[in-house]
Design a protein around this motif. Structure first.
Motif, short mmCIF file in Angstrom:
data_model
loop_
_atom_site.label_atom_id
_atom_site.label_comp_id
_atom_site.label_asym_id
_atom_site.label_seq_id
_atom_site.Cartn_x
_atom_site.Cartn_y
_atom_site.Cartn_z
N ASN B 153 28.30 6.00 11.70
CA ASN B 153 28.57 4.64 11.23
C ASN B 153 27.34 3.79 11.00
O ASN B 153 27.13 3.26 9.93
CB ASN B 153 29.41 3.90 12.27
N ASP B 154 26.53 3.73 12.04
CA ASP B 154 25.48 2.73 11.95
C ASP B 154 24.31 3.19 11.08
O ASP B 154 23.51 2.41 10.67
CB ASP B 154 24.99 2.32 13.34
N ASP B 157 23.91 1.81 7.28
CA ASP B 157 23.20 0.59 6.95
C ASP B 157 21.79 0.85 6.42
O ASP B 157 21.34 0.20 5.52
CB ASP B 157 23.12 -0.32 8.18
N SER B 177 18.33 1.42 20.34
CA SER B 177 19.39 0.48 19.98
C SER B 177 20.36 0.23 21.14
O SER B 177 21.16 -0.68 21.10
CB SER B 177 20.18 1.01 18.78
N LEU B 357 28.01 1.58 24.47
CA LEU B 357 27.64 1.76 23.07
C LEU B 357 28.56 0.94 22.16
O LEU B 357 29.31 1.49 21.37
CB LEU B 357 27.78 3.25 22.74
N PRO B 358 28.51 -0.39 22.30
CA PRO B 358 29.48 -1.22 21.59
C PRO B 358 29.42 -1.01 20.08
O PRO B 358 30.43 -1.10 19.39
CB PRO B 358 29.08 -2.65 21.97
N GLN B 359 28.25 -0.68 19.56
CA GLN B 359 28.14 -0.58 18.10
C GLN B 359 28.88 0.62 17.53
O GLN B 359 29.19 0.67 16.35
CB GLN B 359 26.66 -0.57 17.67
N ALA B 360 29.19 1.61 18.40
CA ALA B 360 29.88 2.79 17.90
C ALA B 360 31.40 2.71 18.09
O ALA B 360 32.13 3.62 17.77
CB ALA B 360 29.35 4.04 18.58
N GLY B 362 33.84 0.96 16.78
CA GLY B 362 34.67 0.75 15.63
C GLY B 362 35.80 1.61 15.31
O GLY B 362 36.43 2.41 15.52
#
Lengths: 465, 362
Positions: B153-154, B157, B177, B357-360, B362
């Motif tokens: 995902n990330d 970007d 990160s 790992l909040p960014q993953a 989703g």
């Protein structure tokens, strides 16, 4: 550094950094978030029935003071129509309780809620000061806690209230989760994370709820609406609402297990503030995995009585206060270590003679059970019935409060493959009628000991029903 | 001695078991001599290896078990004990119940491999030449398919980077990160586990043997509780099948960390030179302390005064009843623990992993 702006209203300067999610908010937004989170906890668990009579266990400390204020506010705001009363227990500790009771009286006046005070002196014929004079400073927490549990129930019954709310907060619950992991007491761990506990008779009463059933002191529900609220935020709420509370804590230090767990929780909070609620969540999840027949008699043996009795009865030992562990040397960890070692030794020698249940376990399990009983009968009860706090909410913005339904609990019990034979049977004390797994309840046993040394007073237990 | 009823009166000045040597160490409550202590340690471990006895192995087919070697006291001691155990099997039956494959996961990437680790591995190979050895790097975890999907995902970007970057660059970026020291340690652990399990599967290993002591398992129990993974506790200490699709065993589960440390020094020649000591990295500031560090320090002190309580934590955790593996419908994509009811709706991660790992998430 420029001041942070409140993340909610985007206008005022942020004054508060919330431990649960690092949000920076201003005081008015904090107050409203805090209140709406408690409201969410209450509504998502259907904690109250419309029009229910609810007694707030009030000690005059921060947690119960905040609880009373929030409940009053929410009740008015949401039109819950609850009939709220303050219920205080006067242990008769000069210099401690008399001052905090003054705070409760002021709260009662400020909030316009009626106040009922029940004293140990009236109920048992002994104030804590007299108990201490009799037995000394060590071990008196046992008396205090055992007496308090009954006192709240008896007070509630006198008011004809079937539901007592206490101020236990997230920090308290997290501490209890870790403590019971250390102590190997899964049944109590699971109870500590349950937002509501009820006695058997209360469970029965709720089935036939609409009946105007008389409340007796054996069918009072307990709940903790603030179990998802951080202690820190409770203090902030009290501060910003300018609430009047009494901040001295009981003079006695916590017993070893609780003290150890408390230190751990404080350190965890420093590393990652969210972890307090994460521990609470873990505890709630673990409670669903606890084999119910094991460890304690609440399972198979209580079919005729309602199953949660043991839970409620036992709760007295969950409390925070005492140094008093049954074995009186004041170090519950050392006492348990010794016991575990002896049992291990006995097993290693192959000459264990004690007759125990033939459960599947390694010997640890037997220990647990023994330990539990011991704690059950004599650990200090929580000093803090009053003092617990609130703050509900889970780790995520959308709060879902897990609650185990009775059905779940019951079916869990049934499926338990190796429920031990009945060990304790929840019945009623033959002297005072209080819930007890023994013929005579702990309070009556303690009283008997006290009264022996004071022959002029007979056994005197308030007649609550 | 277990089972023995004392015929002769015990001489309390001598080793409680053999009654002929002077005691050198007190185990739980028994004073023991070196020889009896080593026997005690070996017995505790061998007993847990029942499943892999010679008589349970098919002739002509040798099972391979993976032993992840961190060069810590636990895994190194386990290697030693099992090597001795296998020798014993050969002497008695001329064959073994299993063979060992050792795997070391080096932190970081190939380019940053530490010379110390290479040297240690050589020493270990010399002392135990009968096993096979492999080394892998944590950044290799990024090549695993599920990790790619998870972290894919990330990188959308910044495609330019992710297309060109080597795995080790990406690894550095990923780790950088991750928000806090605790989360970083958590993600490290989980990636390491994924890599080890993947390796074990690729080598057709039947099970993975971990060197964790009782103390370590107790630390992990409380640490996972604090990270919001209480729901997964039954899996974190259980022997046998796991949600990872691999059997996991903890043969050292009945030994305390301090007992393992003593054993490593007492055994002849000592294992000390094969063990990587990293006491130095006890962080002073809270900022860099992880929840794992905190629990480690905590149980160090509990172990000193209340060793039975440490063991009791693990036994207690073992009593929690997990749902059966066949009932699992969905698993967390990072820690692989069952997701059912433990995660926000449609989440790919459990609460504990979202925290790390909040960014993953989703």
């Amino acid at each position: 550094m420029p001041p942070h702006i409140c993340e909610v209203c985007k206008v005022s300067r942020a004054q508060i950094l919330r431990p649960r999610n690092h949000a920076r908010v201003c005081a008015p937004c904090f107050i409203s978030l805090f209140e709406s989170e408690v409201a969410e906890t209450i509504s998502s668990t259907t904690l109250f029935q419309p029009g229910e009579r609810v007694a707030i266990g009030a000690s005059g400390g921060k947690d119960s003071t905040v609880l009373a204020s929030v409940l009053k506010t929410l009740n008015d705001r949401h039109g819950w129509n609850l009939d709220l009363v303050l219920l205080s227990v006067d242990e008769g500790i000069t210099g401690y309780r008399d001052h905090s009771l003054e705070a409760v009286k002021r709260n009662s006046a400020d909030l316009g809620l009626p106040l009922k005070i029940v004293s140990y002196e009236d109920l048992y014929g002994w104030s804590m000061d007299q108990v201490v004079a009799q037995i000394g400073k060590k071990g008196n927490c046992t008396y205090c806690g055992v007496f308090r549990r009954q006192a709240l129930d008896r007070g509630a019954a006198m008011l004809n209230v079937g539901h007592v709310v206490t101020g236990h907060n997230a920090d308290d619950v997290a501490e209890t989760v870790l403590m019971n992991l250390l102590r190997g007491d899964l049944p109590r761990l699971s109870r500590a994370t349950s937002i509501i506990t009820s006695t058997p008779s209360a469970a029965r009463a709720s089935v036939a709820r609409d009946e105007k059933a008389e409340v007796t002191f054996t069918n009072v529900k307990r709940s903790k609406p603030l179990m998802y609220a951080y202690e820190k935020e409770i203090v902030m709420y009290a501060h910003h609402k300018k609430l009047d509370y009494f901040s001295t804590e009981c003079l006695y230090s916590p017993e070893a297990f609780r003290g150890s767990a408390r230190t751990l929780i404080k350190n965890l909070e420093r590393i990652r503030p969210e972890s307090i609620l994460d521990v609470v969540r873990s505890g709630v999840d673990m409670a669903k995995l606890v084999p119910t027949g094991d460890g304690k008699s609440q399972g198979a043996c209580t079919k005729t009585k309602a199953p949660e009795v043991a839970a409620a009865d036992d709760e007295e030992a969950d409390g925070g206060c005492g140094t008093s562990n049954s074995k009186a040397d004041g170090n519950s960890m050392a006492a348990m270590e010794k016991k575990l070692q002896q049992d291990a030794q006995a097993e290693a020698d192959g000459n264990e003679t004690e007759v125990k249940l033939p459960s599947q376990s390694v010997n640890g399990q037997r220990h647990d059970r023994d330990h539990t009983h011991e704690a059950y009968s004599s650990l200090s009860p929580s000093a803090k019935f009053d003092g617990q706090d609130h703050d509900r909410h889970t780790t995520q913005p959308t709060t879902t409060v897990p609650i185990r339904t009775k059905q779940e609990k019951k079916s869990g019990r049934k499926t338990n493959r190796d429920a031990p034979a009945p060990k304790q049977r929840l019945g009623q004390c033959e002297r005072c009628g209080y819930l007890s797994s023994q013929a005579v309840c702990k309070a009556c046993v303690l009283l008997e000991g006290l009264n022996k040394a004071r022959p002029r007073t007979g056994v005197e237990v308030g007649d609550g029903g | 001695m277990p089972g023995r009823r004392g015929a002769a009166p015990t001489d309390f000045s001598l080793c409680r078991r053999c009654q002929s040597n002077d005691p050198t160490i007190t185990v739980r409550t028994e004073p023991l001599c070196d020889a009896c202590f080593c026997k005690y340690v070996a017995t505790k471990v061998v007993k847990r290896m029942e499943t892999f006895r010679v008589r349970h192995s098919e002739p002509g087919y040798e099972r391979t078990l993976l032993l992840p070697l961190s060069f810590g006291a636990g895994s190194t001691t386990l290697l030693h004990l099992l090597s001795e155990h296998l020798k014993g099997q050969v002497e008695k039956t001329r064959r073994t119940g299993f063979k060992l494959h050792l795997l070391h996961i080096a932190d970081g990437s190939r380019s940053t491999a530490s010379p110390t680790v290479e040297a240690l591995l050589e020493k270990v190979k010399q002392r135990y030449p009968e096993h096979s050895y492999s080394i892998s790097h944590l950044s290799d975890a990024l090549a695993l398919e599920d990790v790619r999907t998870l972290l894919g995902n990330d990188s959308k970007d910044d495609e330019s980077h992710s297309l060109e970057g080597s795995d080790s660059d990406k690894f550095e970026r990923l780790i950088a990160s991750v928000g806090s020291a605790t989360s970083r340690a958590d993600v490290f652990q989980l990636l390491k586990l994924k890599l080890i399990v993947h390796f074990a599967k690729s080598k057709d290993c039947e099970a993975i043997l971990w060197g964790d002591s009782t103390t370590k398992l107790a630390e992990r129990t409380l640490a996972e509780t604090a990270k919001g993974r209480g729901f997964a506790l039954p899996w974190t200490v259980a022997d046998g099948e796991s949600p990872h699709g691999m059997q996991l065993y903890y043969p050292m589960r009945e030994l305390l960390s301090k007992e393992i440390a003593s054993f490593a020094s007492i055994v002849d020649p000592p294992l000390d030179e094969l063990i990587l000591r990293n006491e130095a990295r006890v962080a002073v500031s809270t900022r860099n302390t992880t929840i794992d560090d905190l629990m480690k320090q905590y149980f160090e002190s509990v172990e000193r005064d209340y060793p039975s309580i440490v063991a009791n934590v693990v036994r207690t955790t073992g009593k929690l009843q997990a749902a059966s593996l066949s009932e699992i419908e969905k698993q967390c994509e990072l820690c692989e623990m069952p997701l059912d009811g433990q995660a926000p709706e449609r989440s790919r991660l459990c609460y504990g992993c979202i925290r790390a790992l909040p960014q993953a998430a989703g």
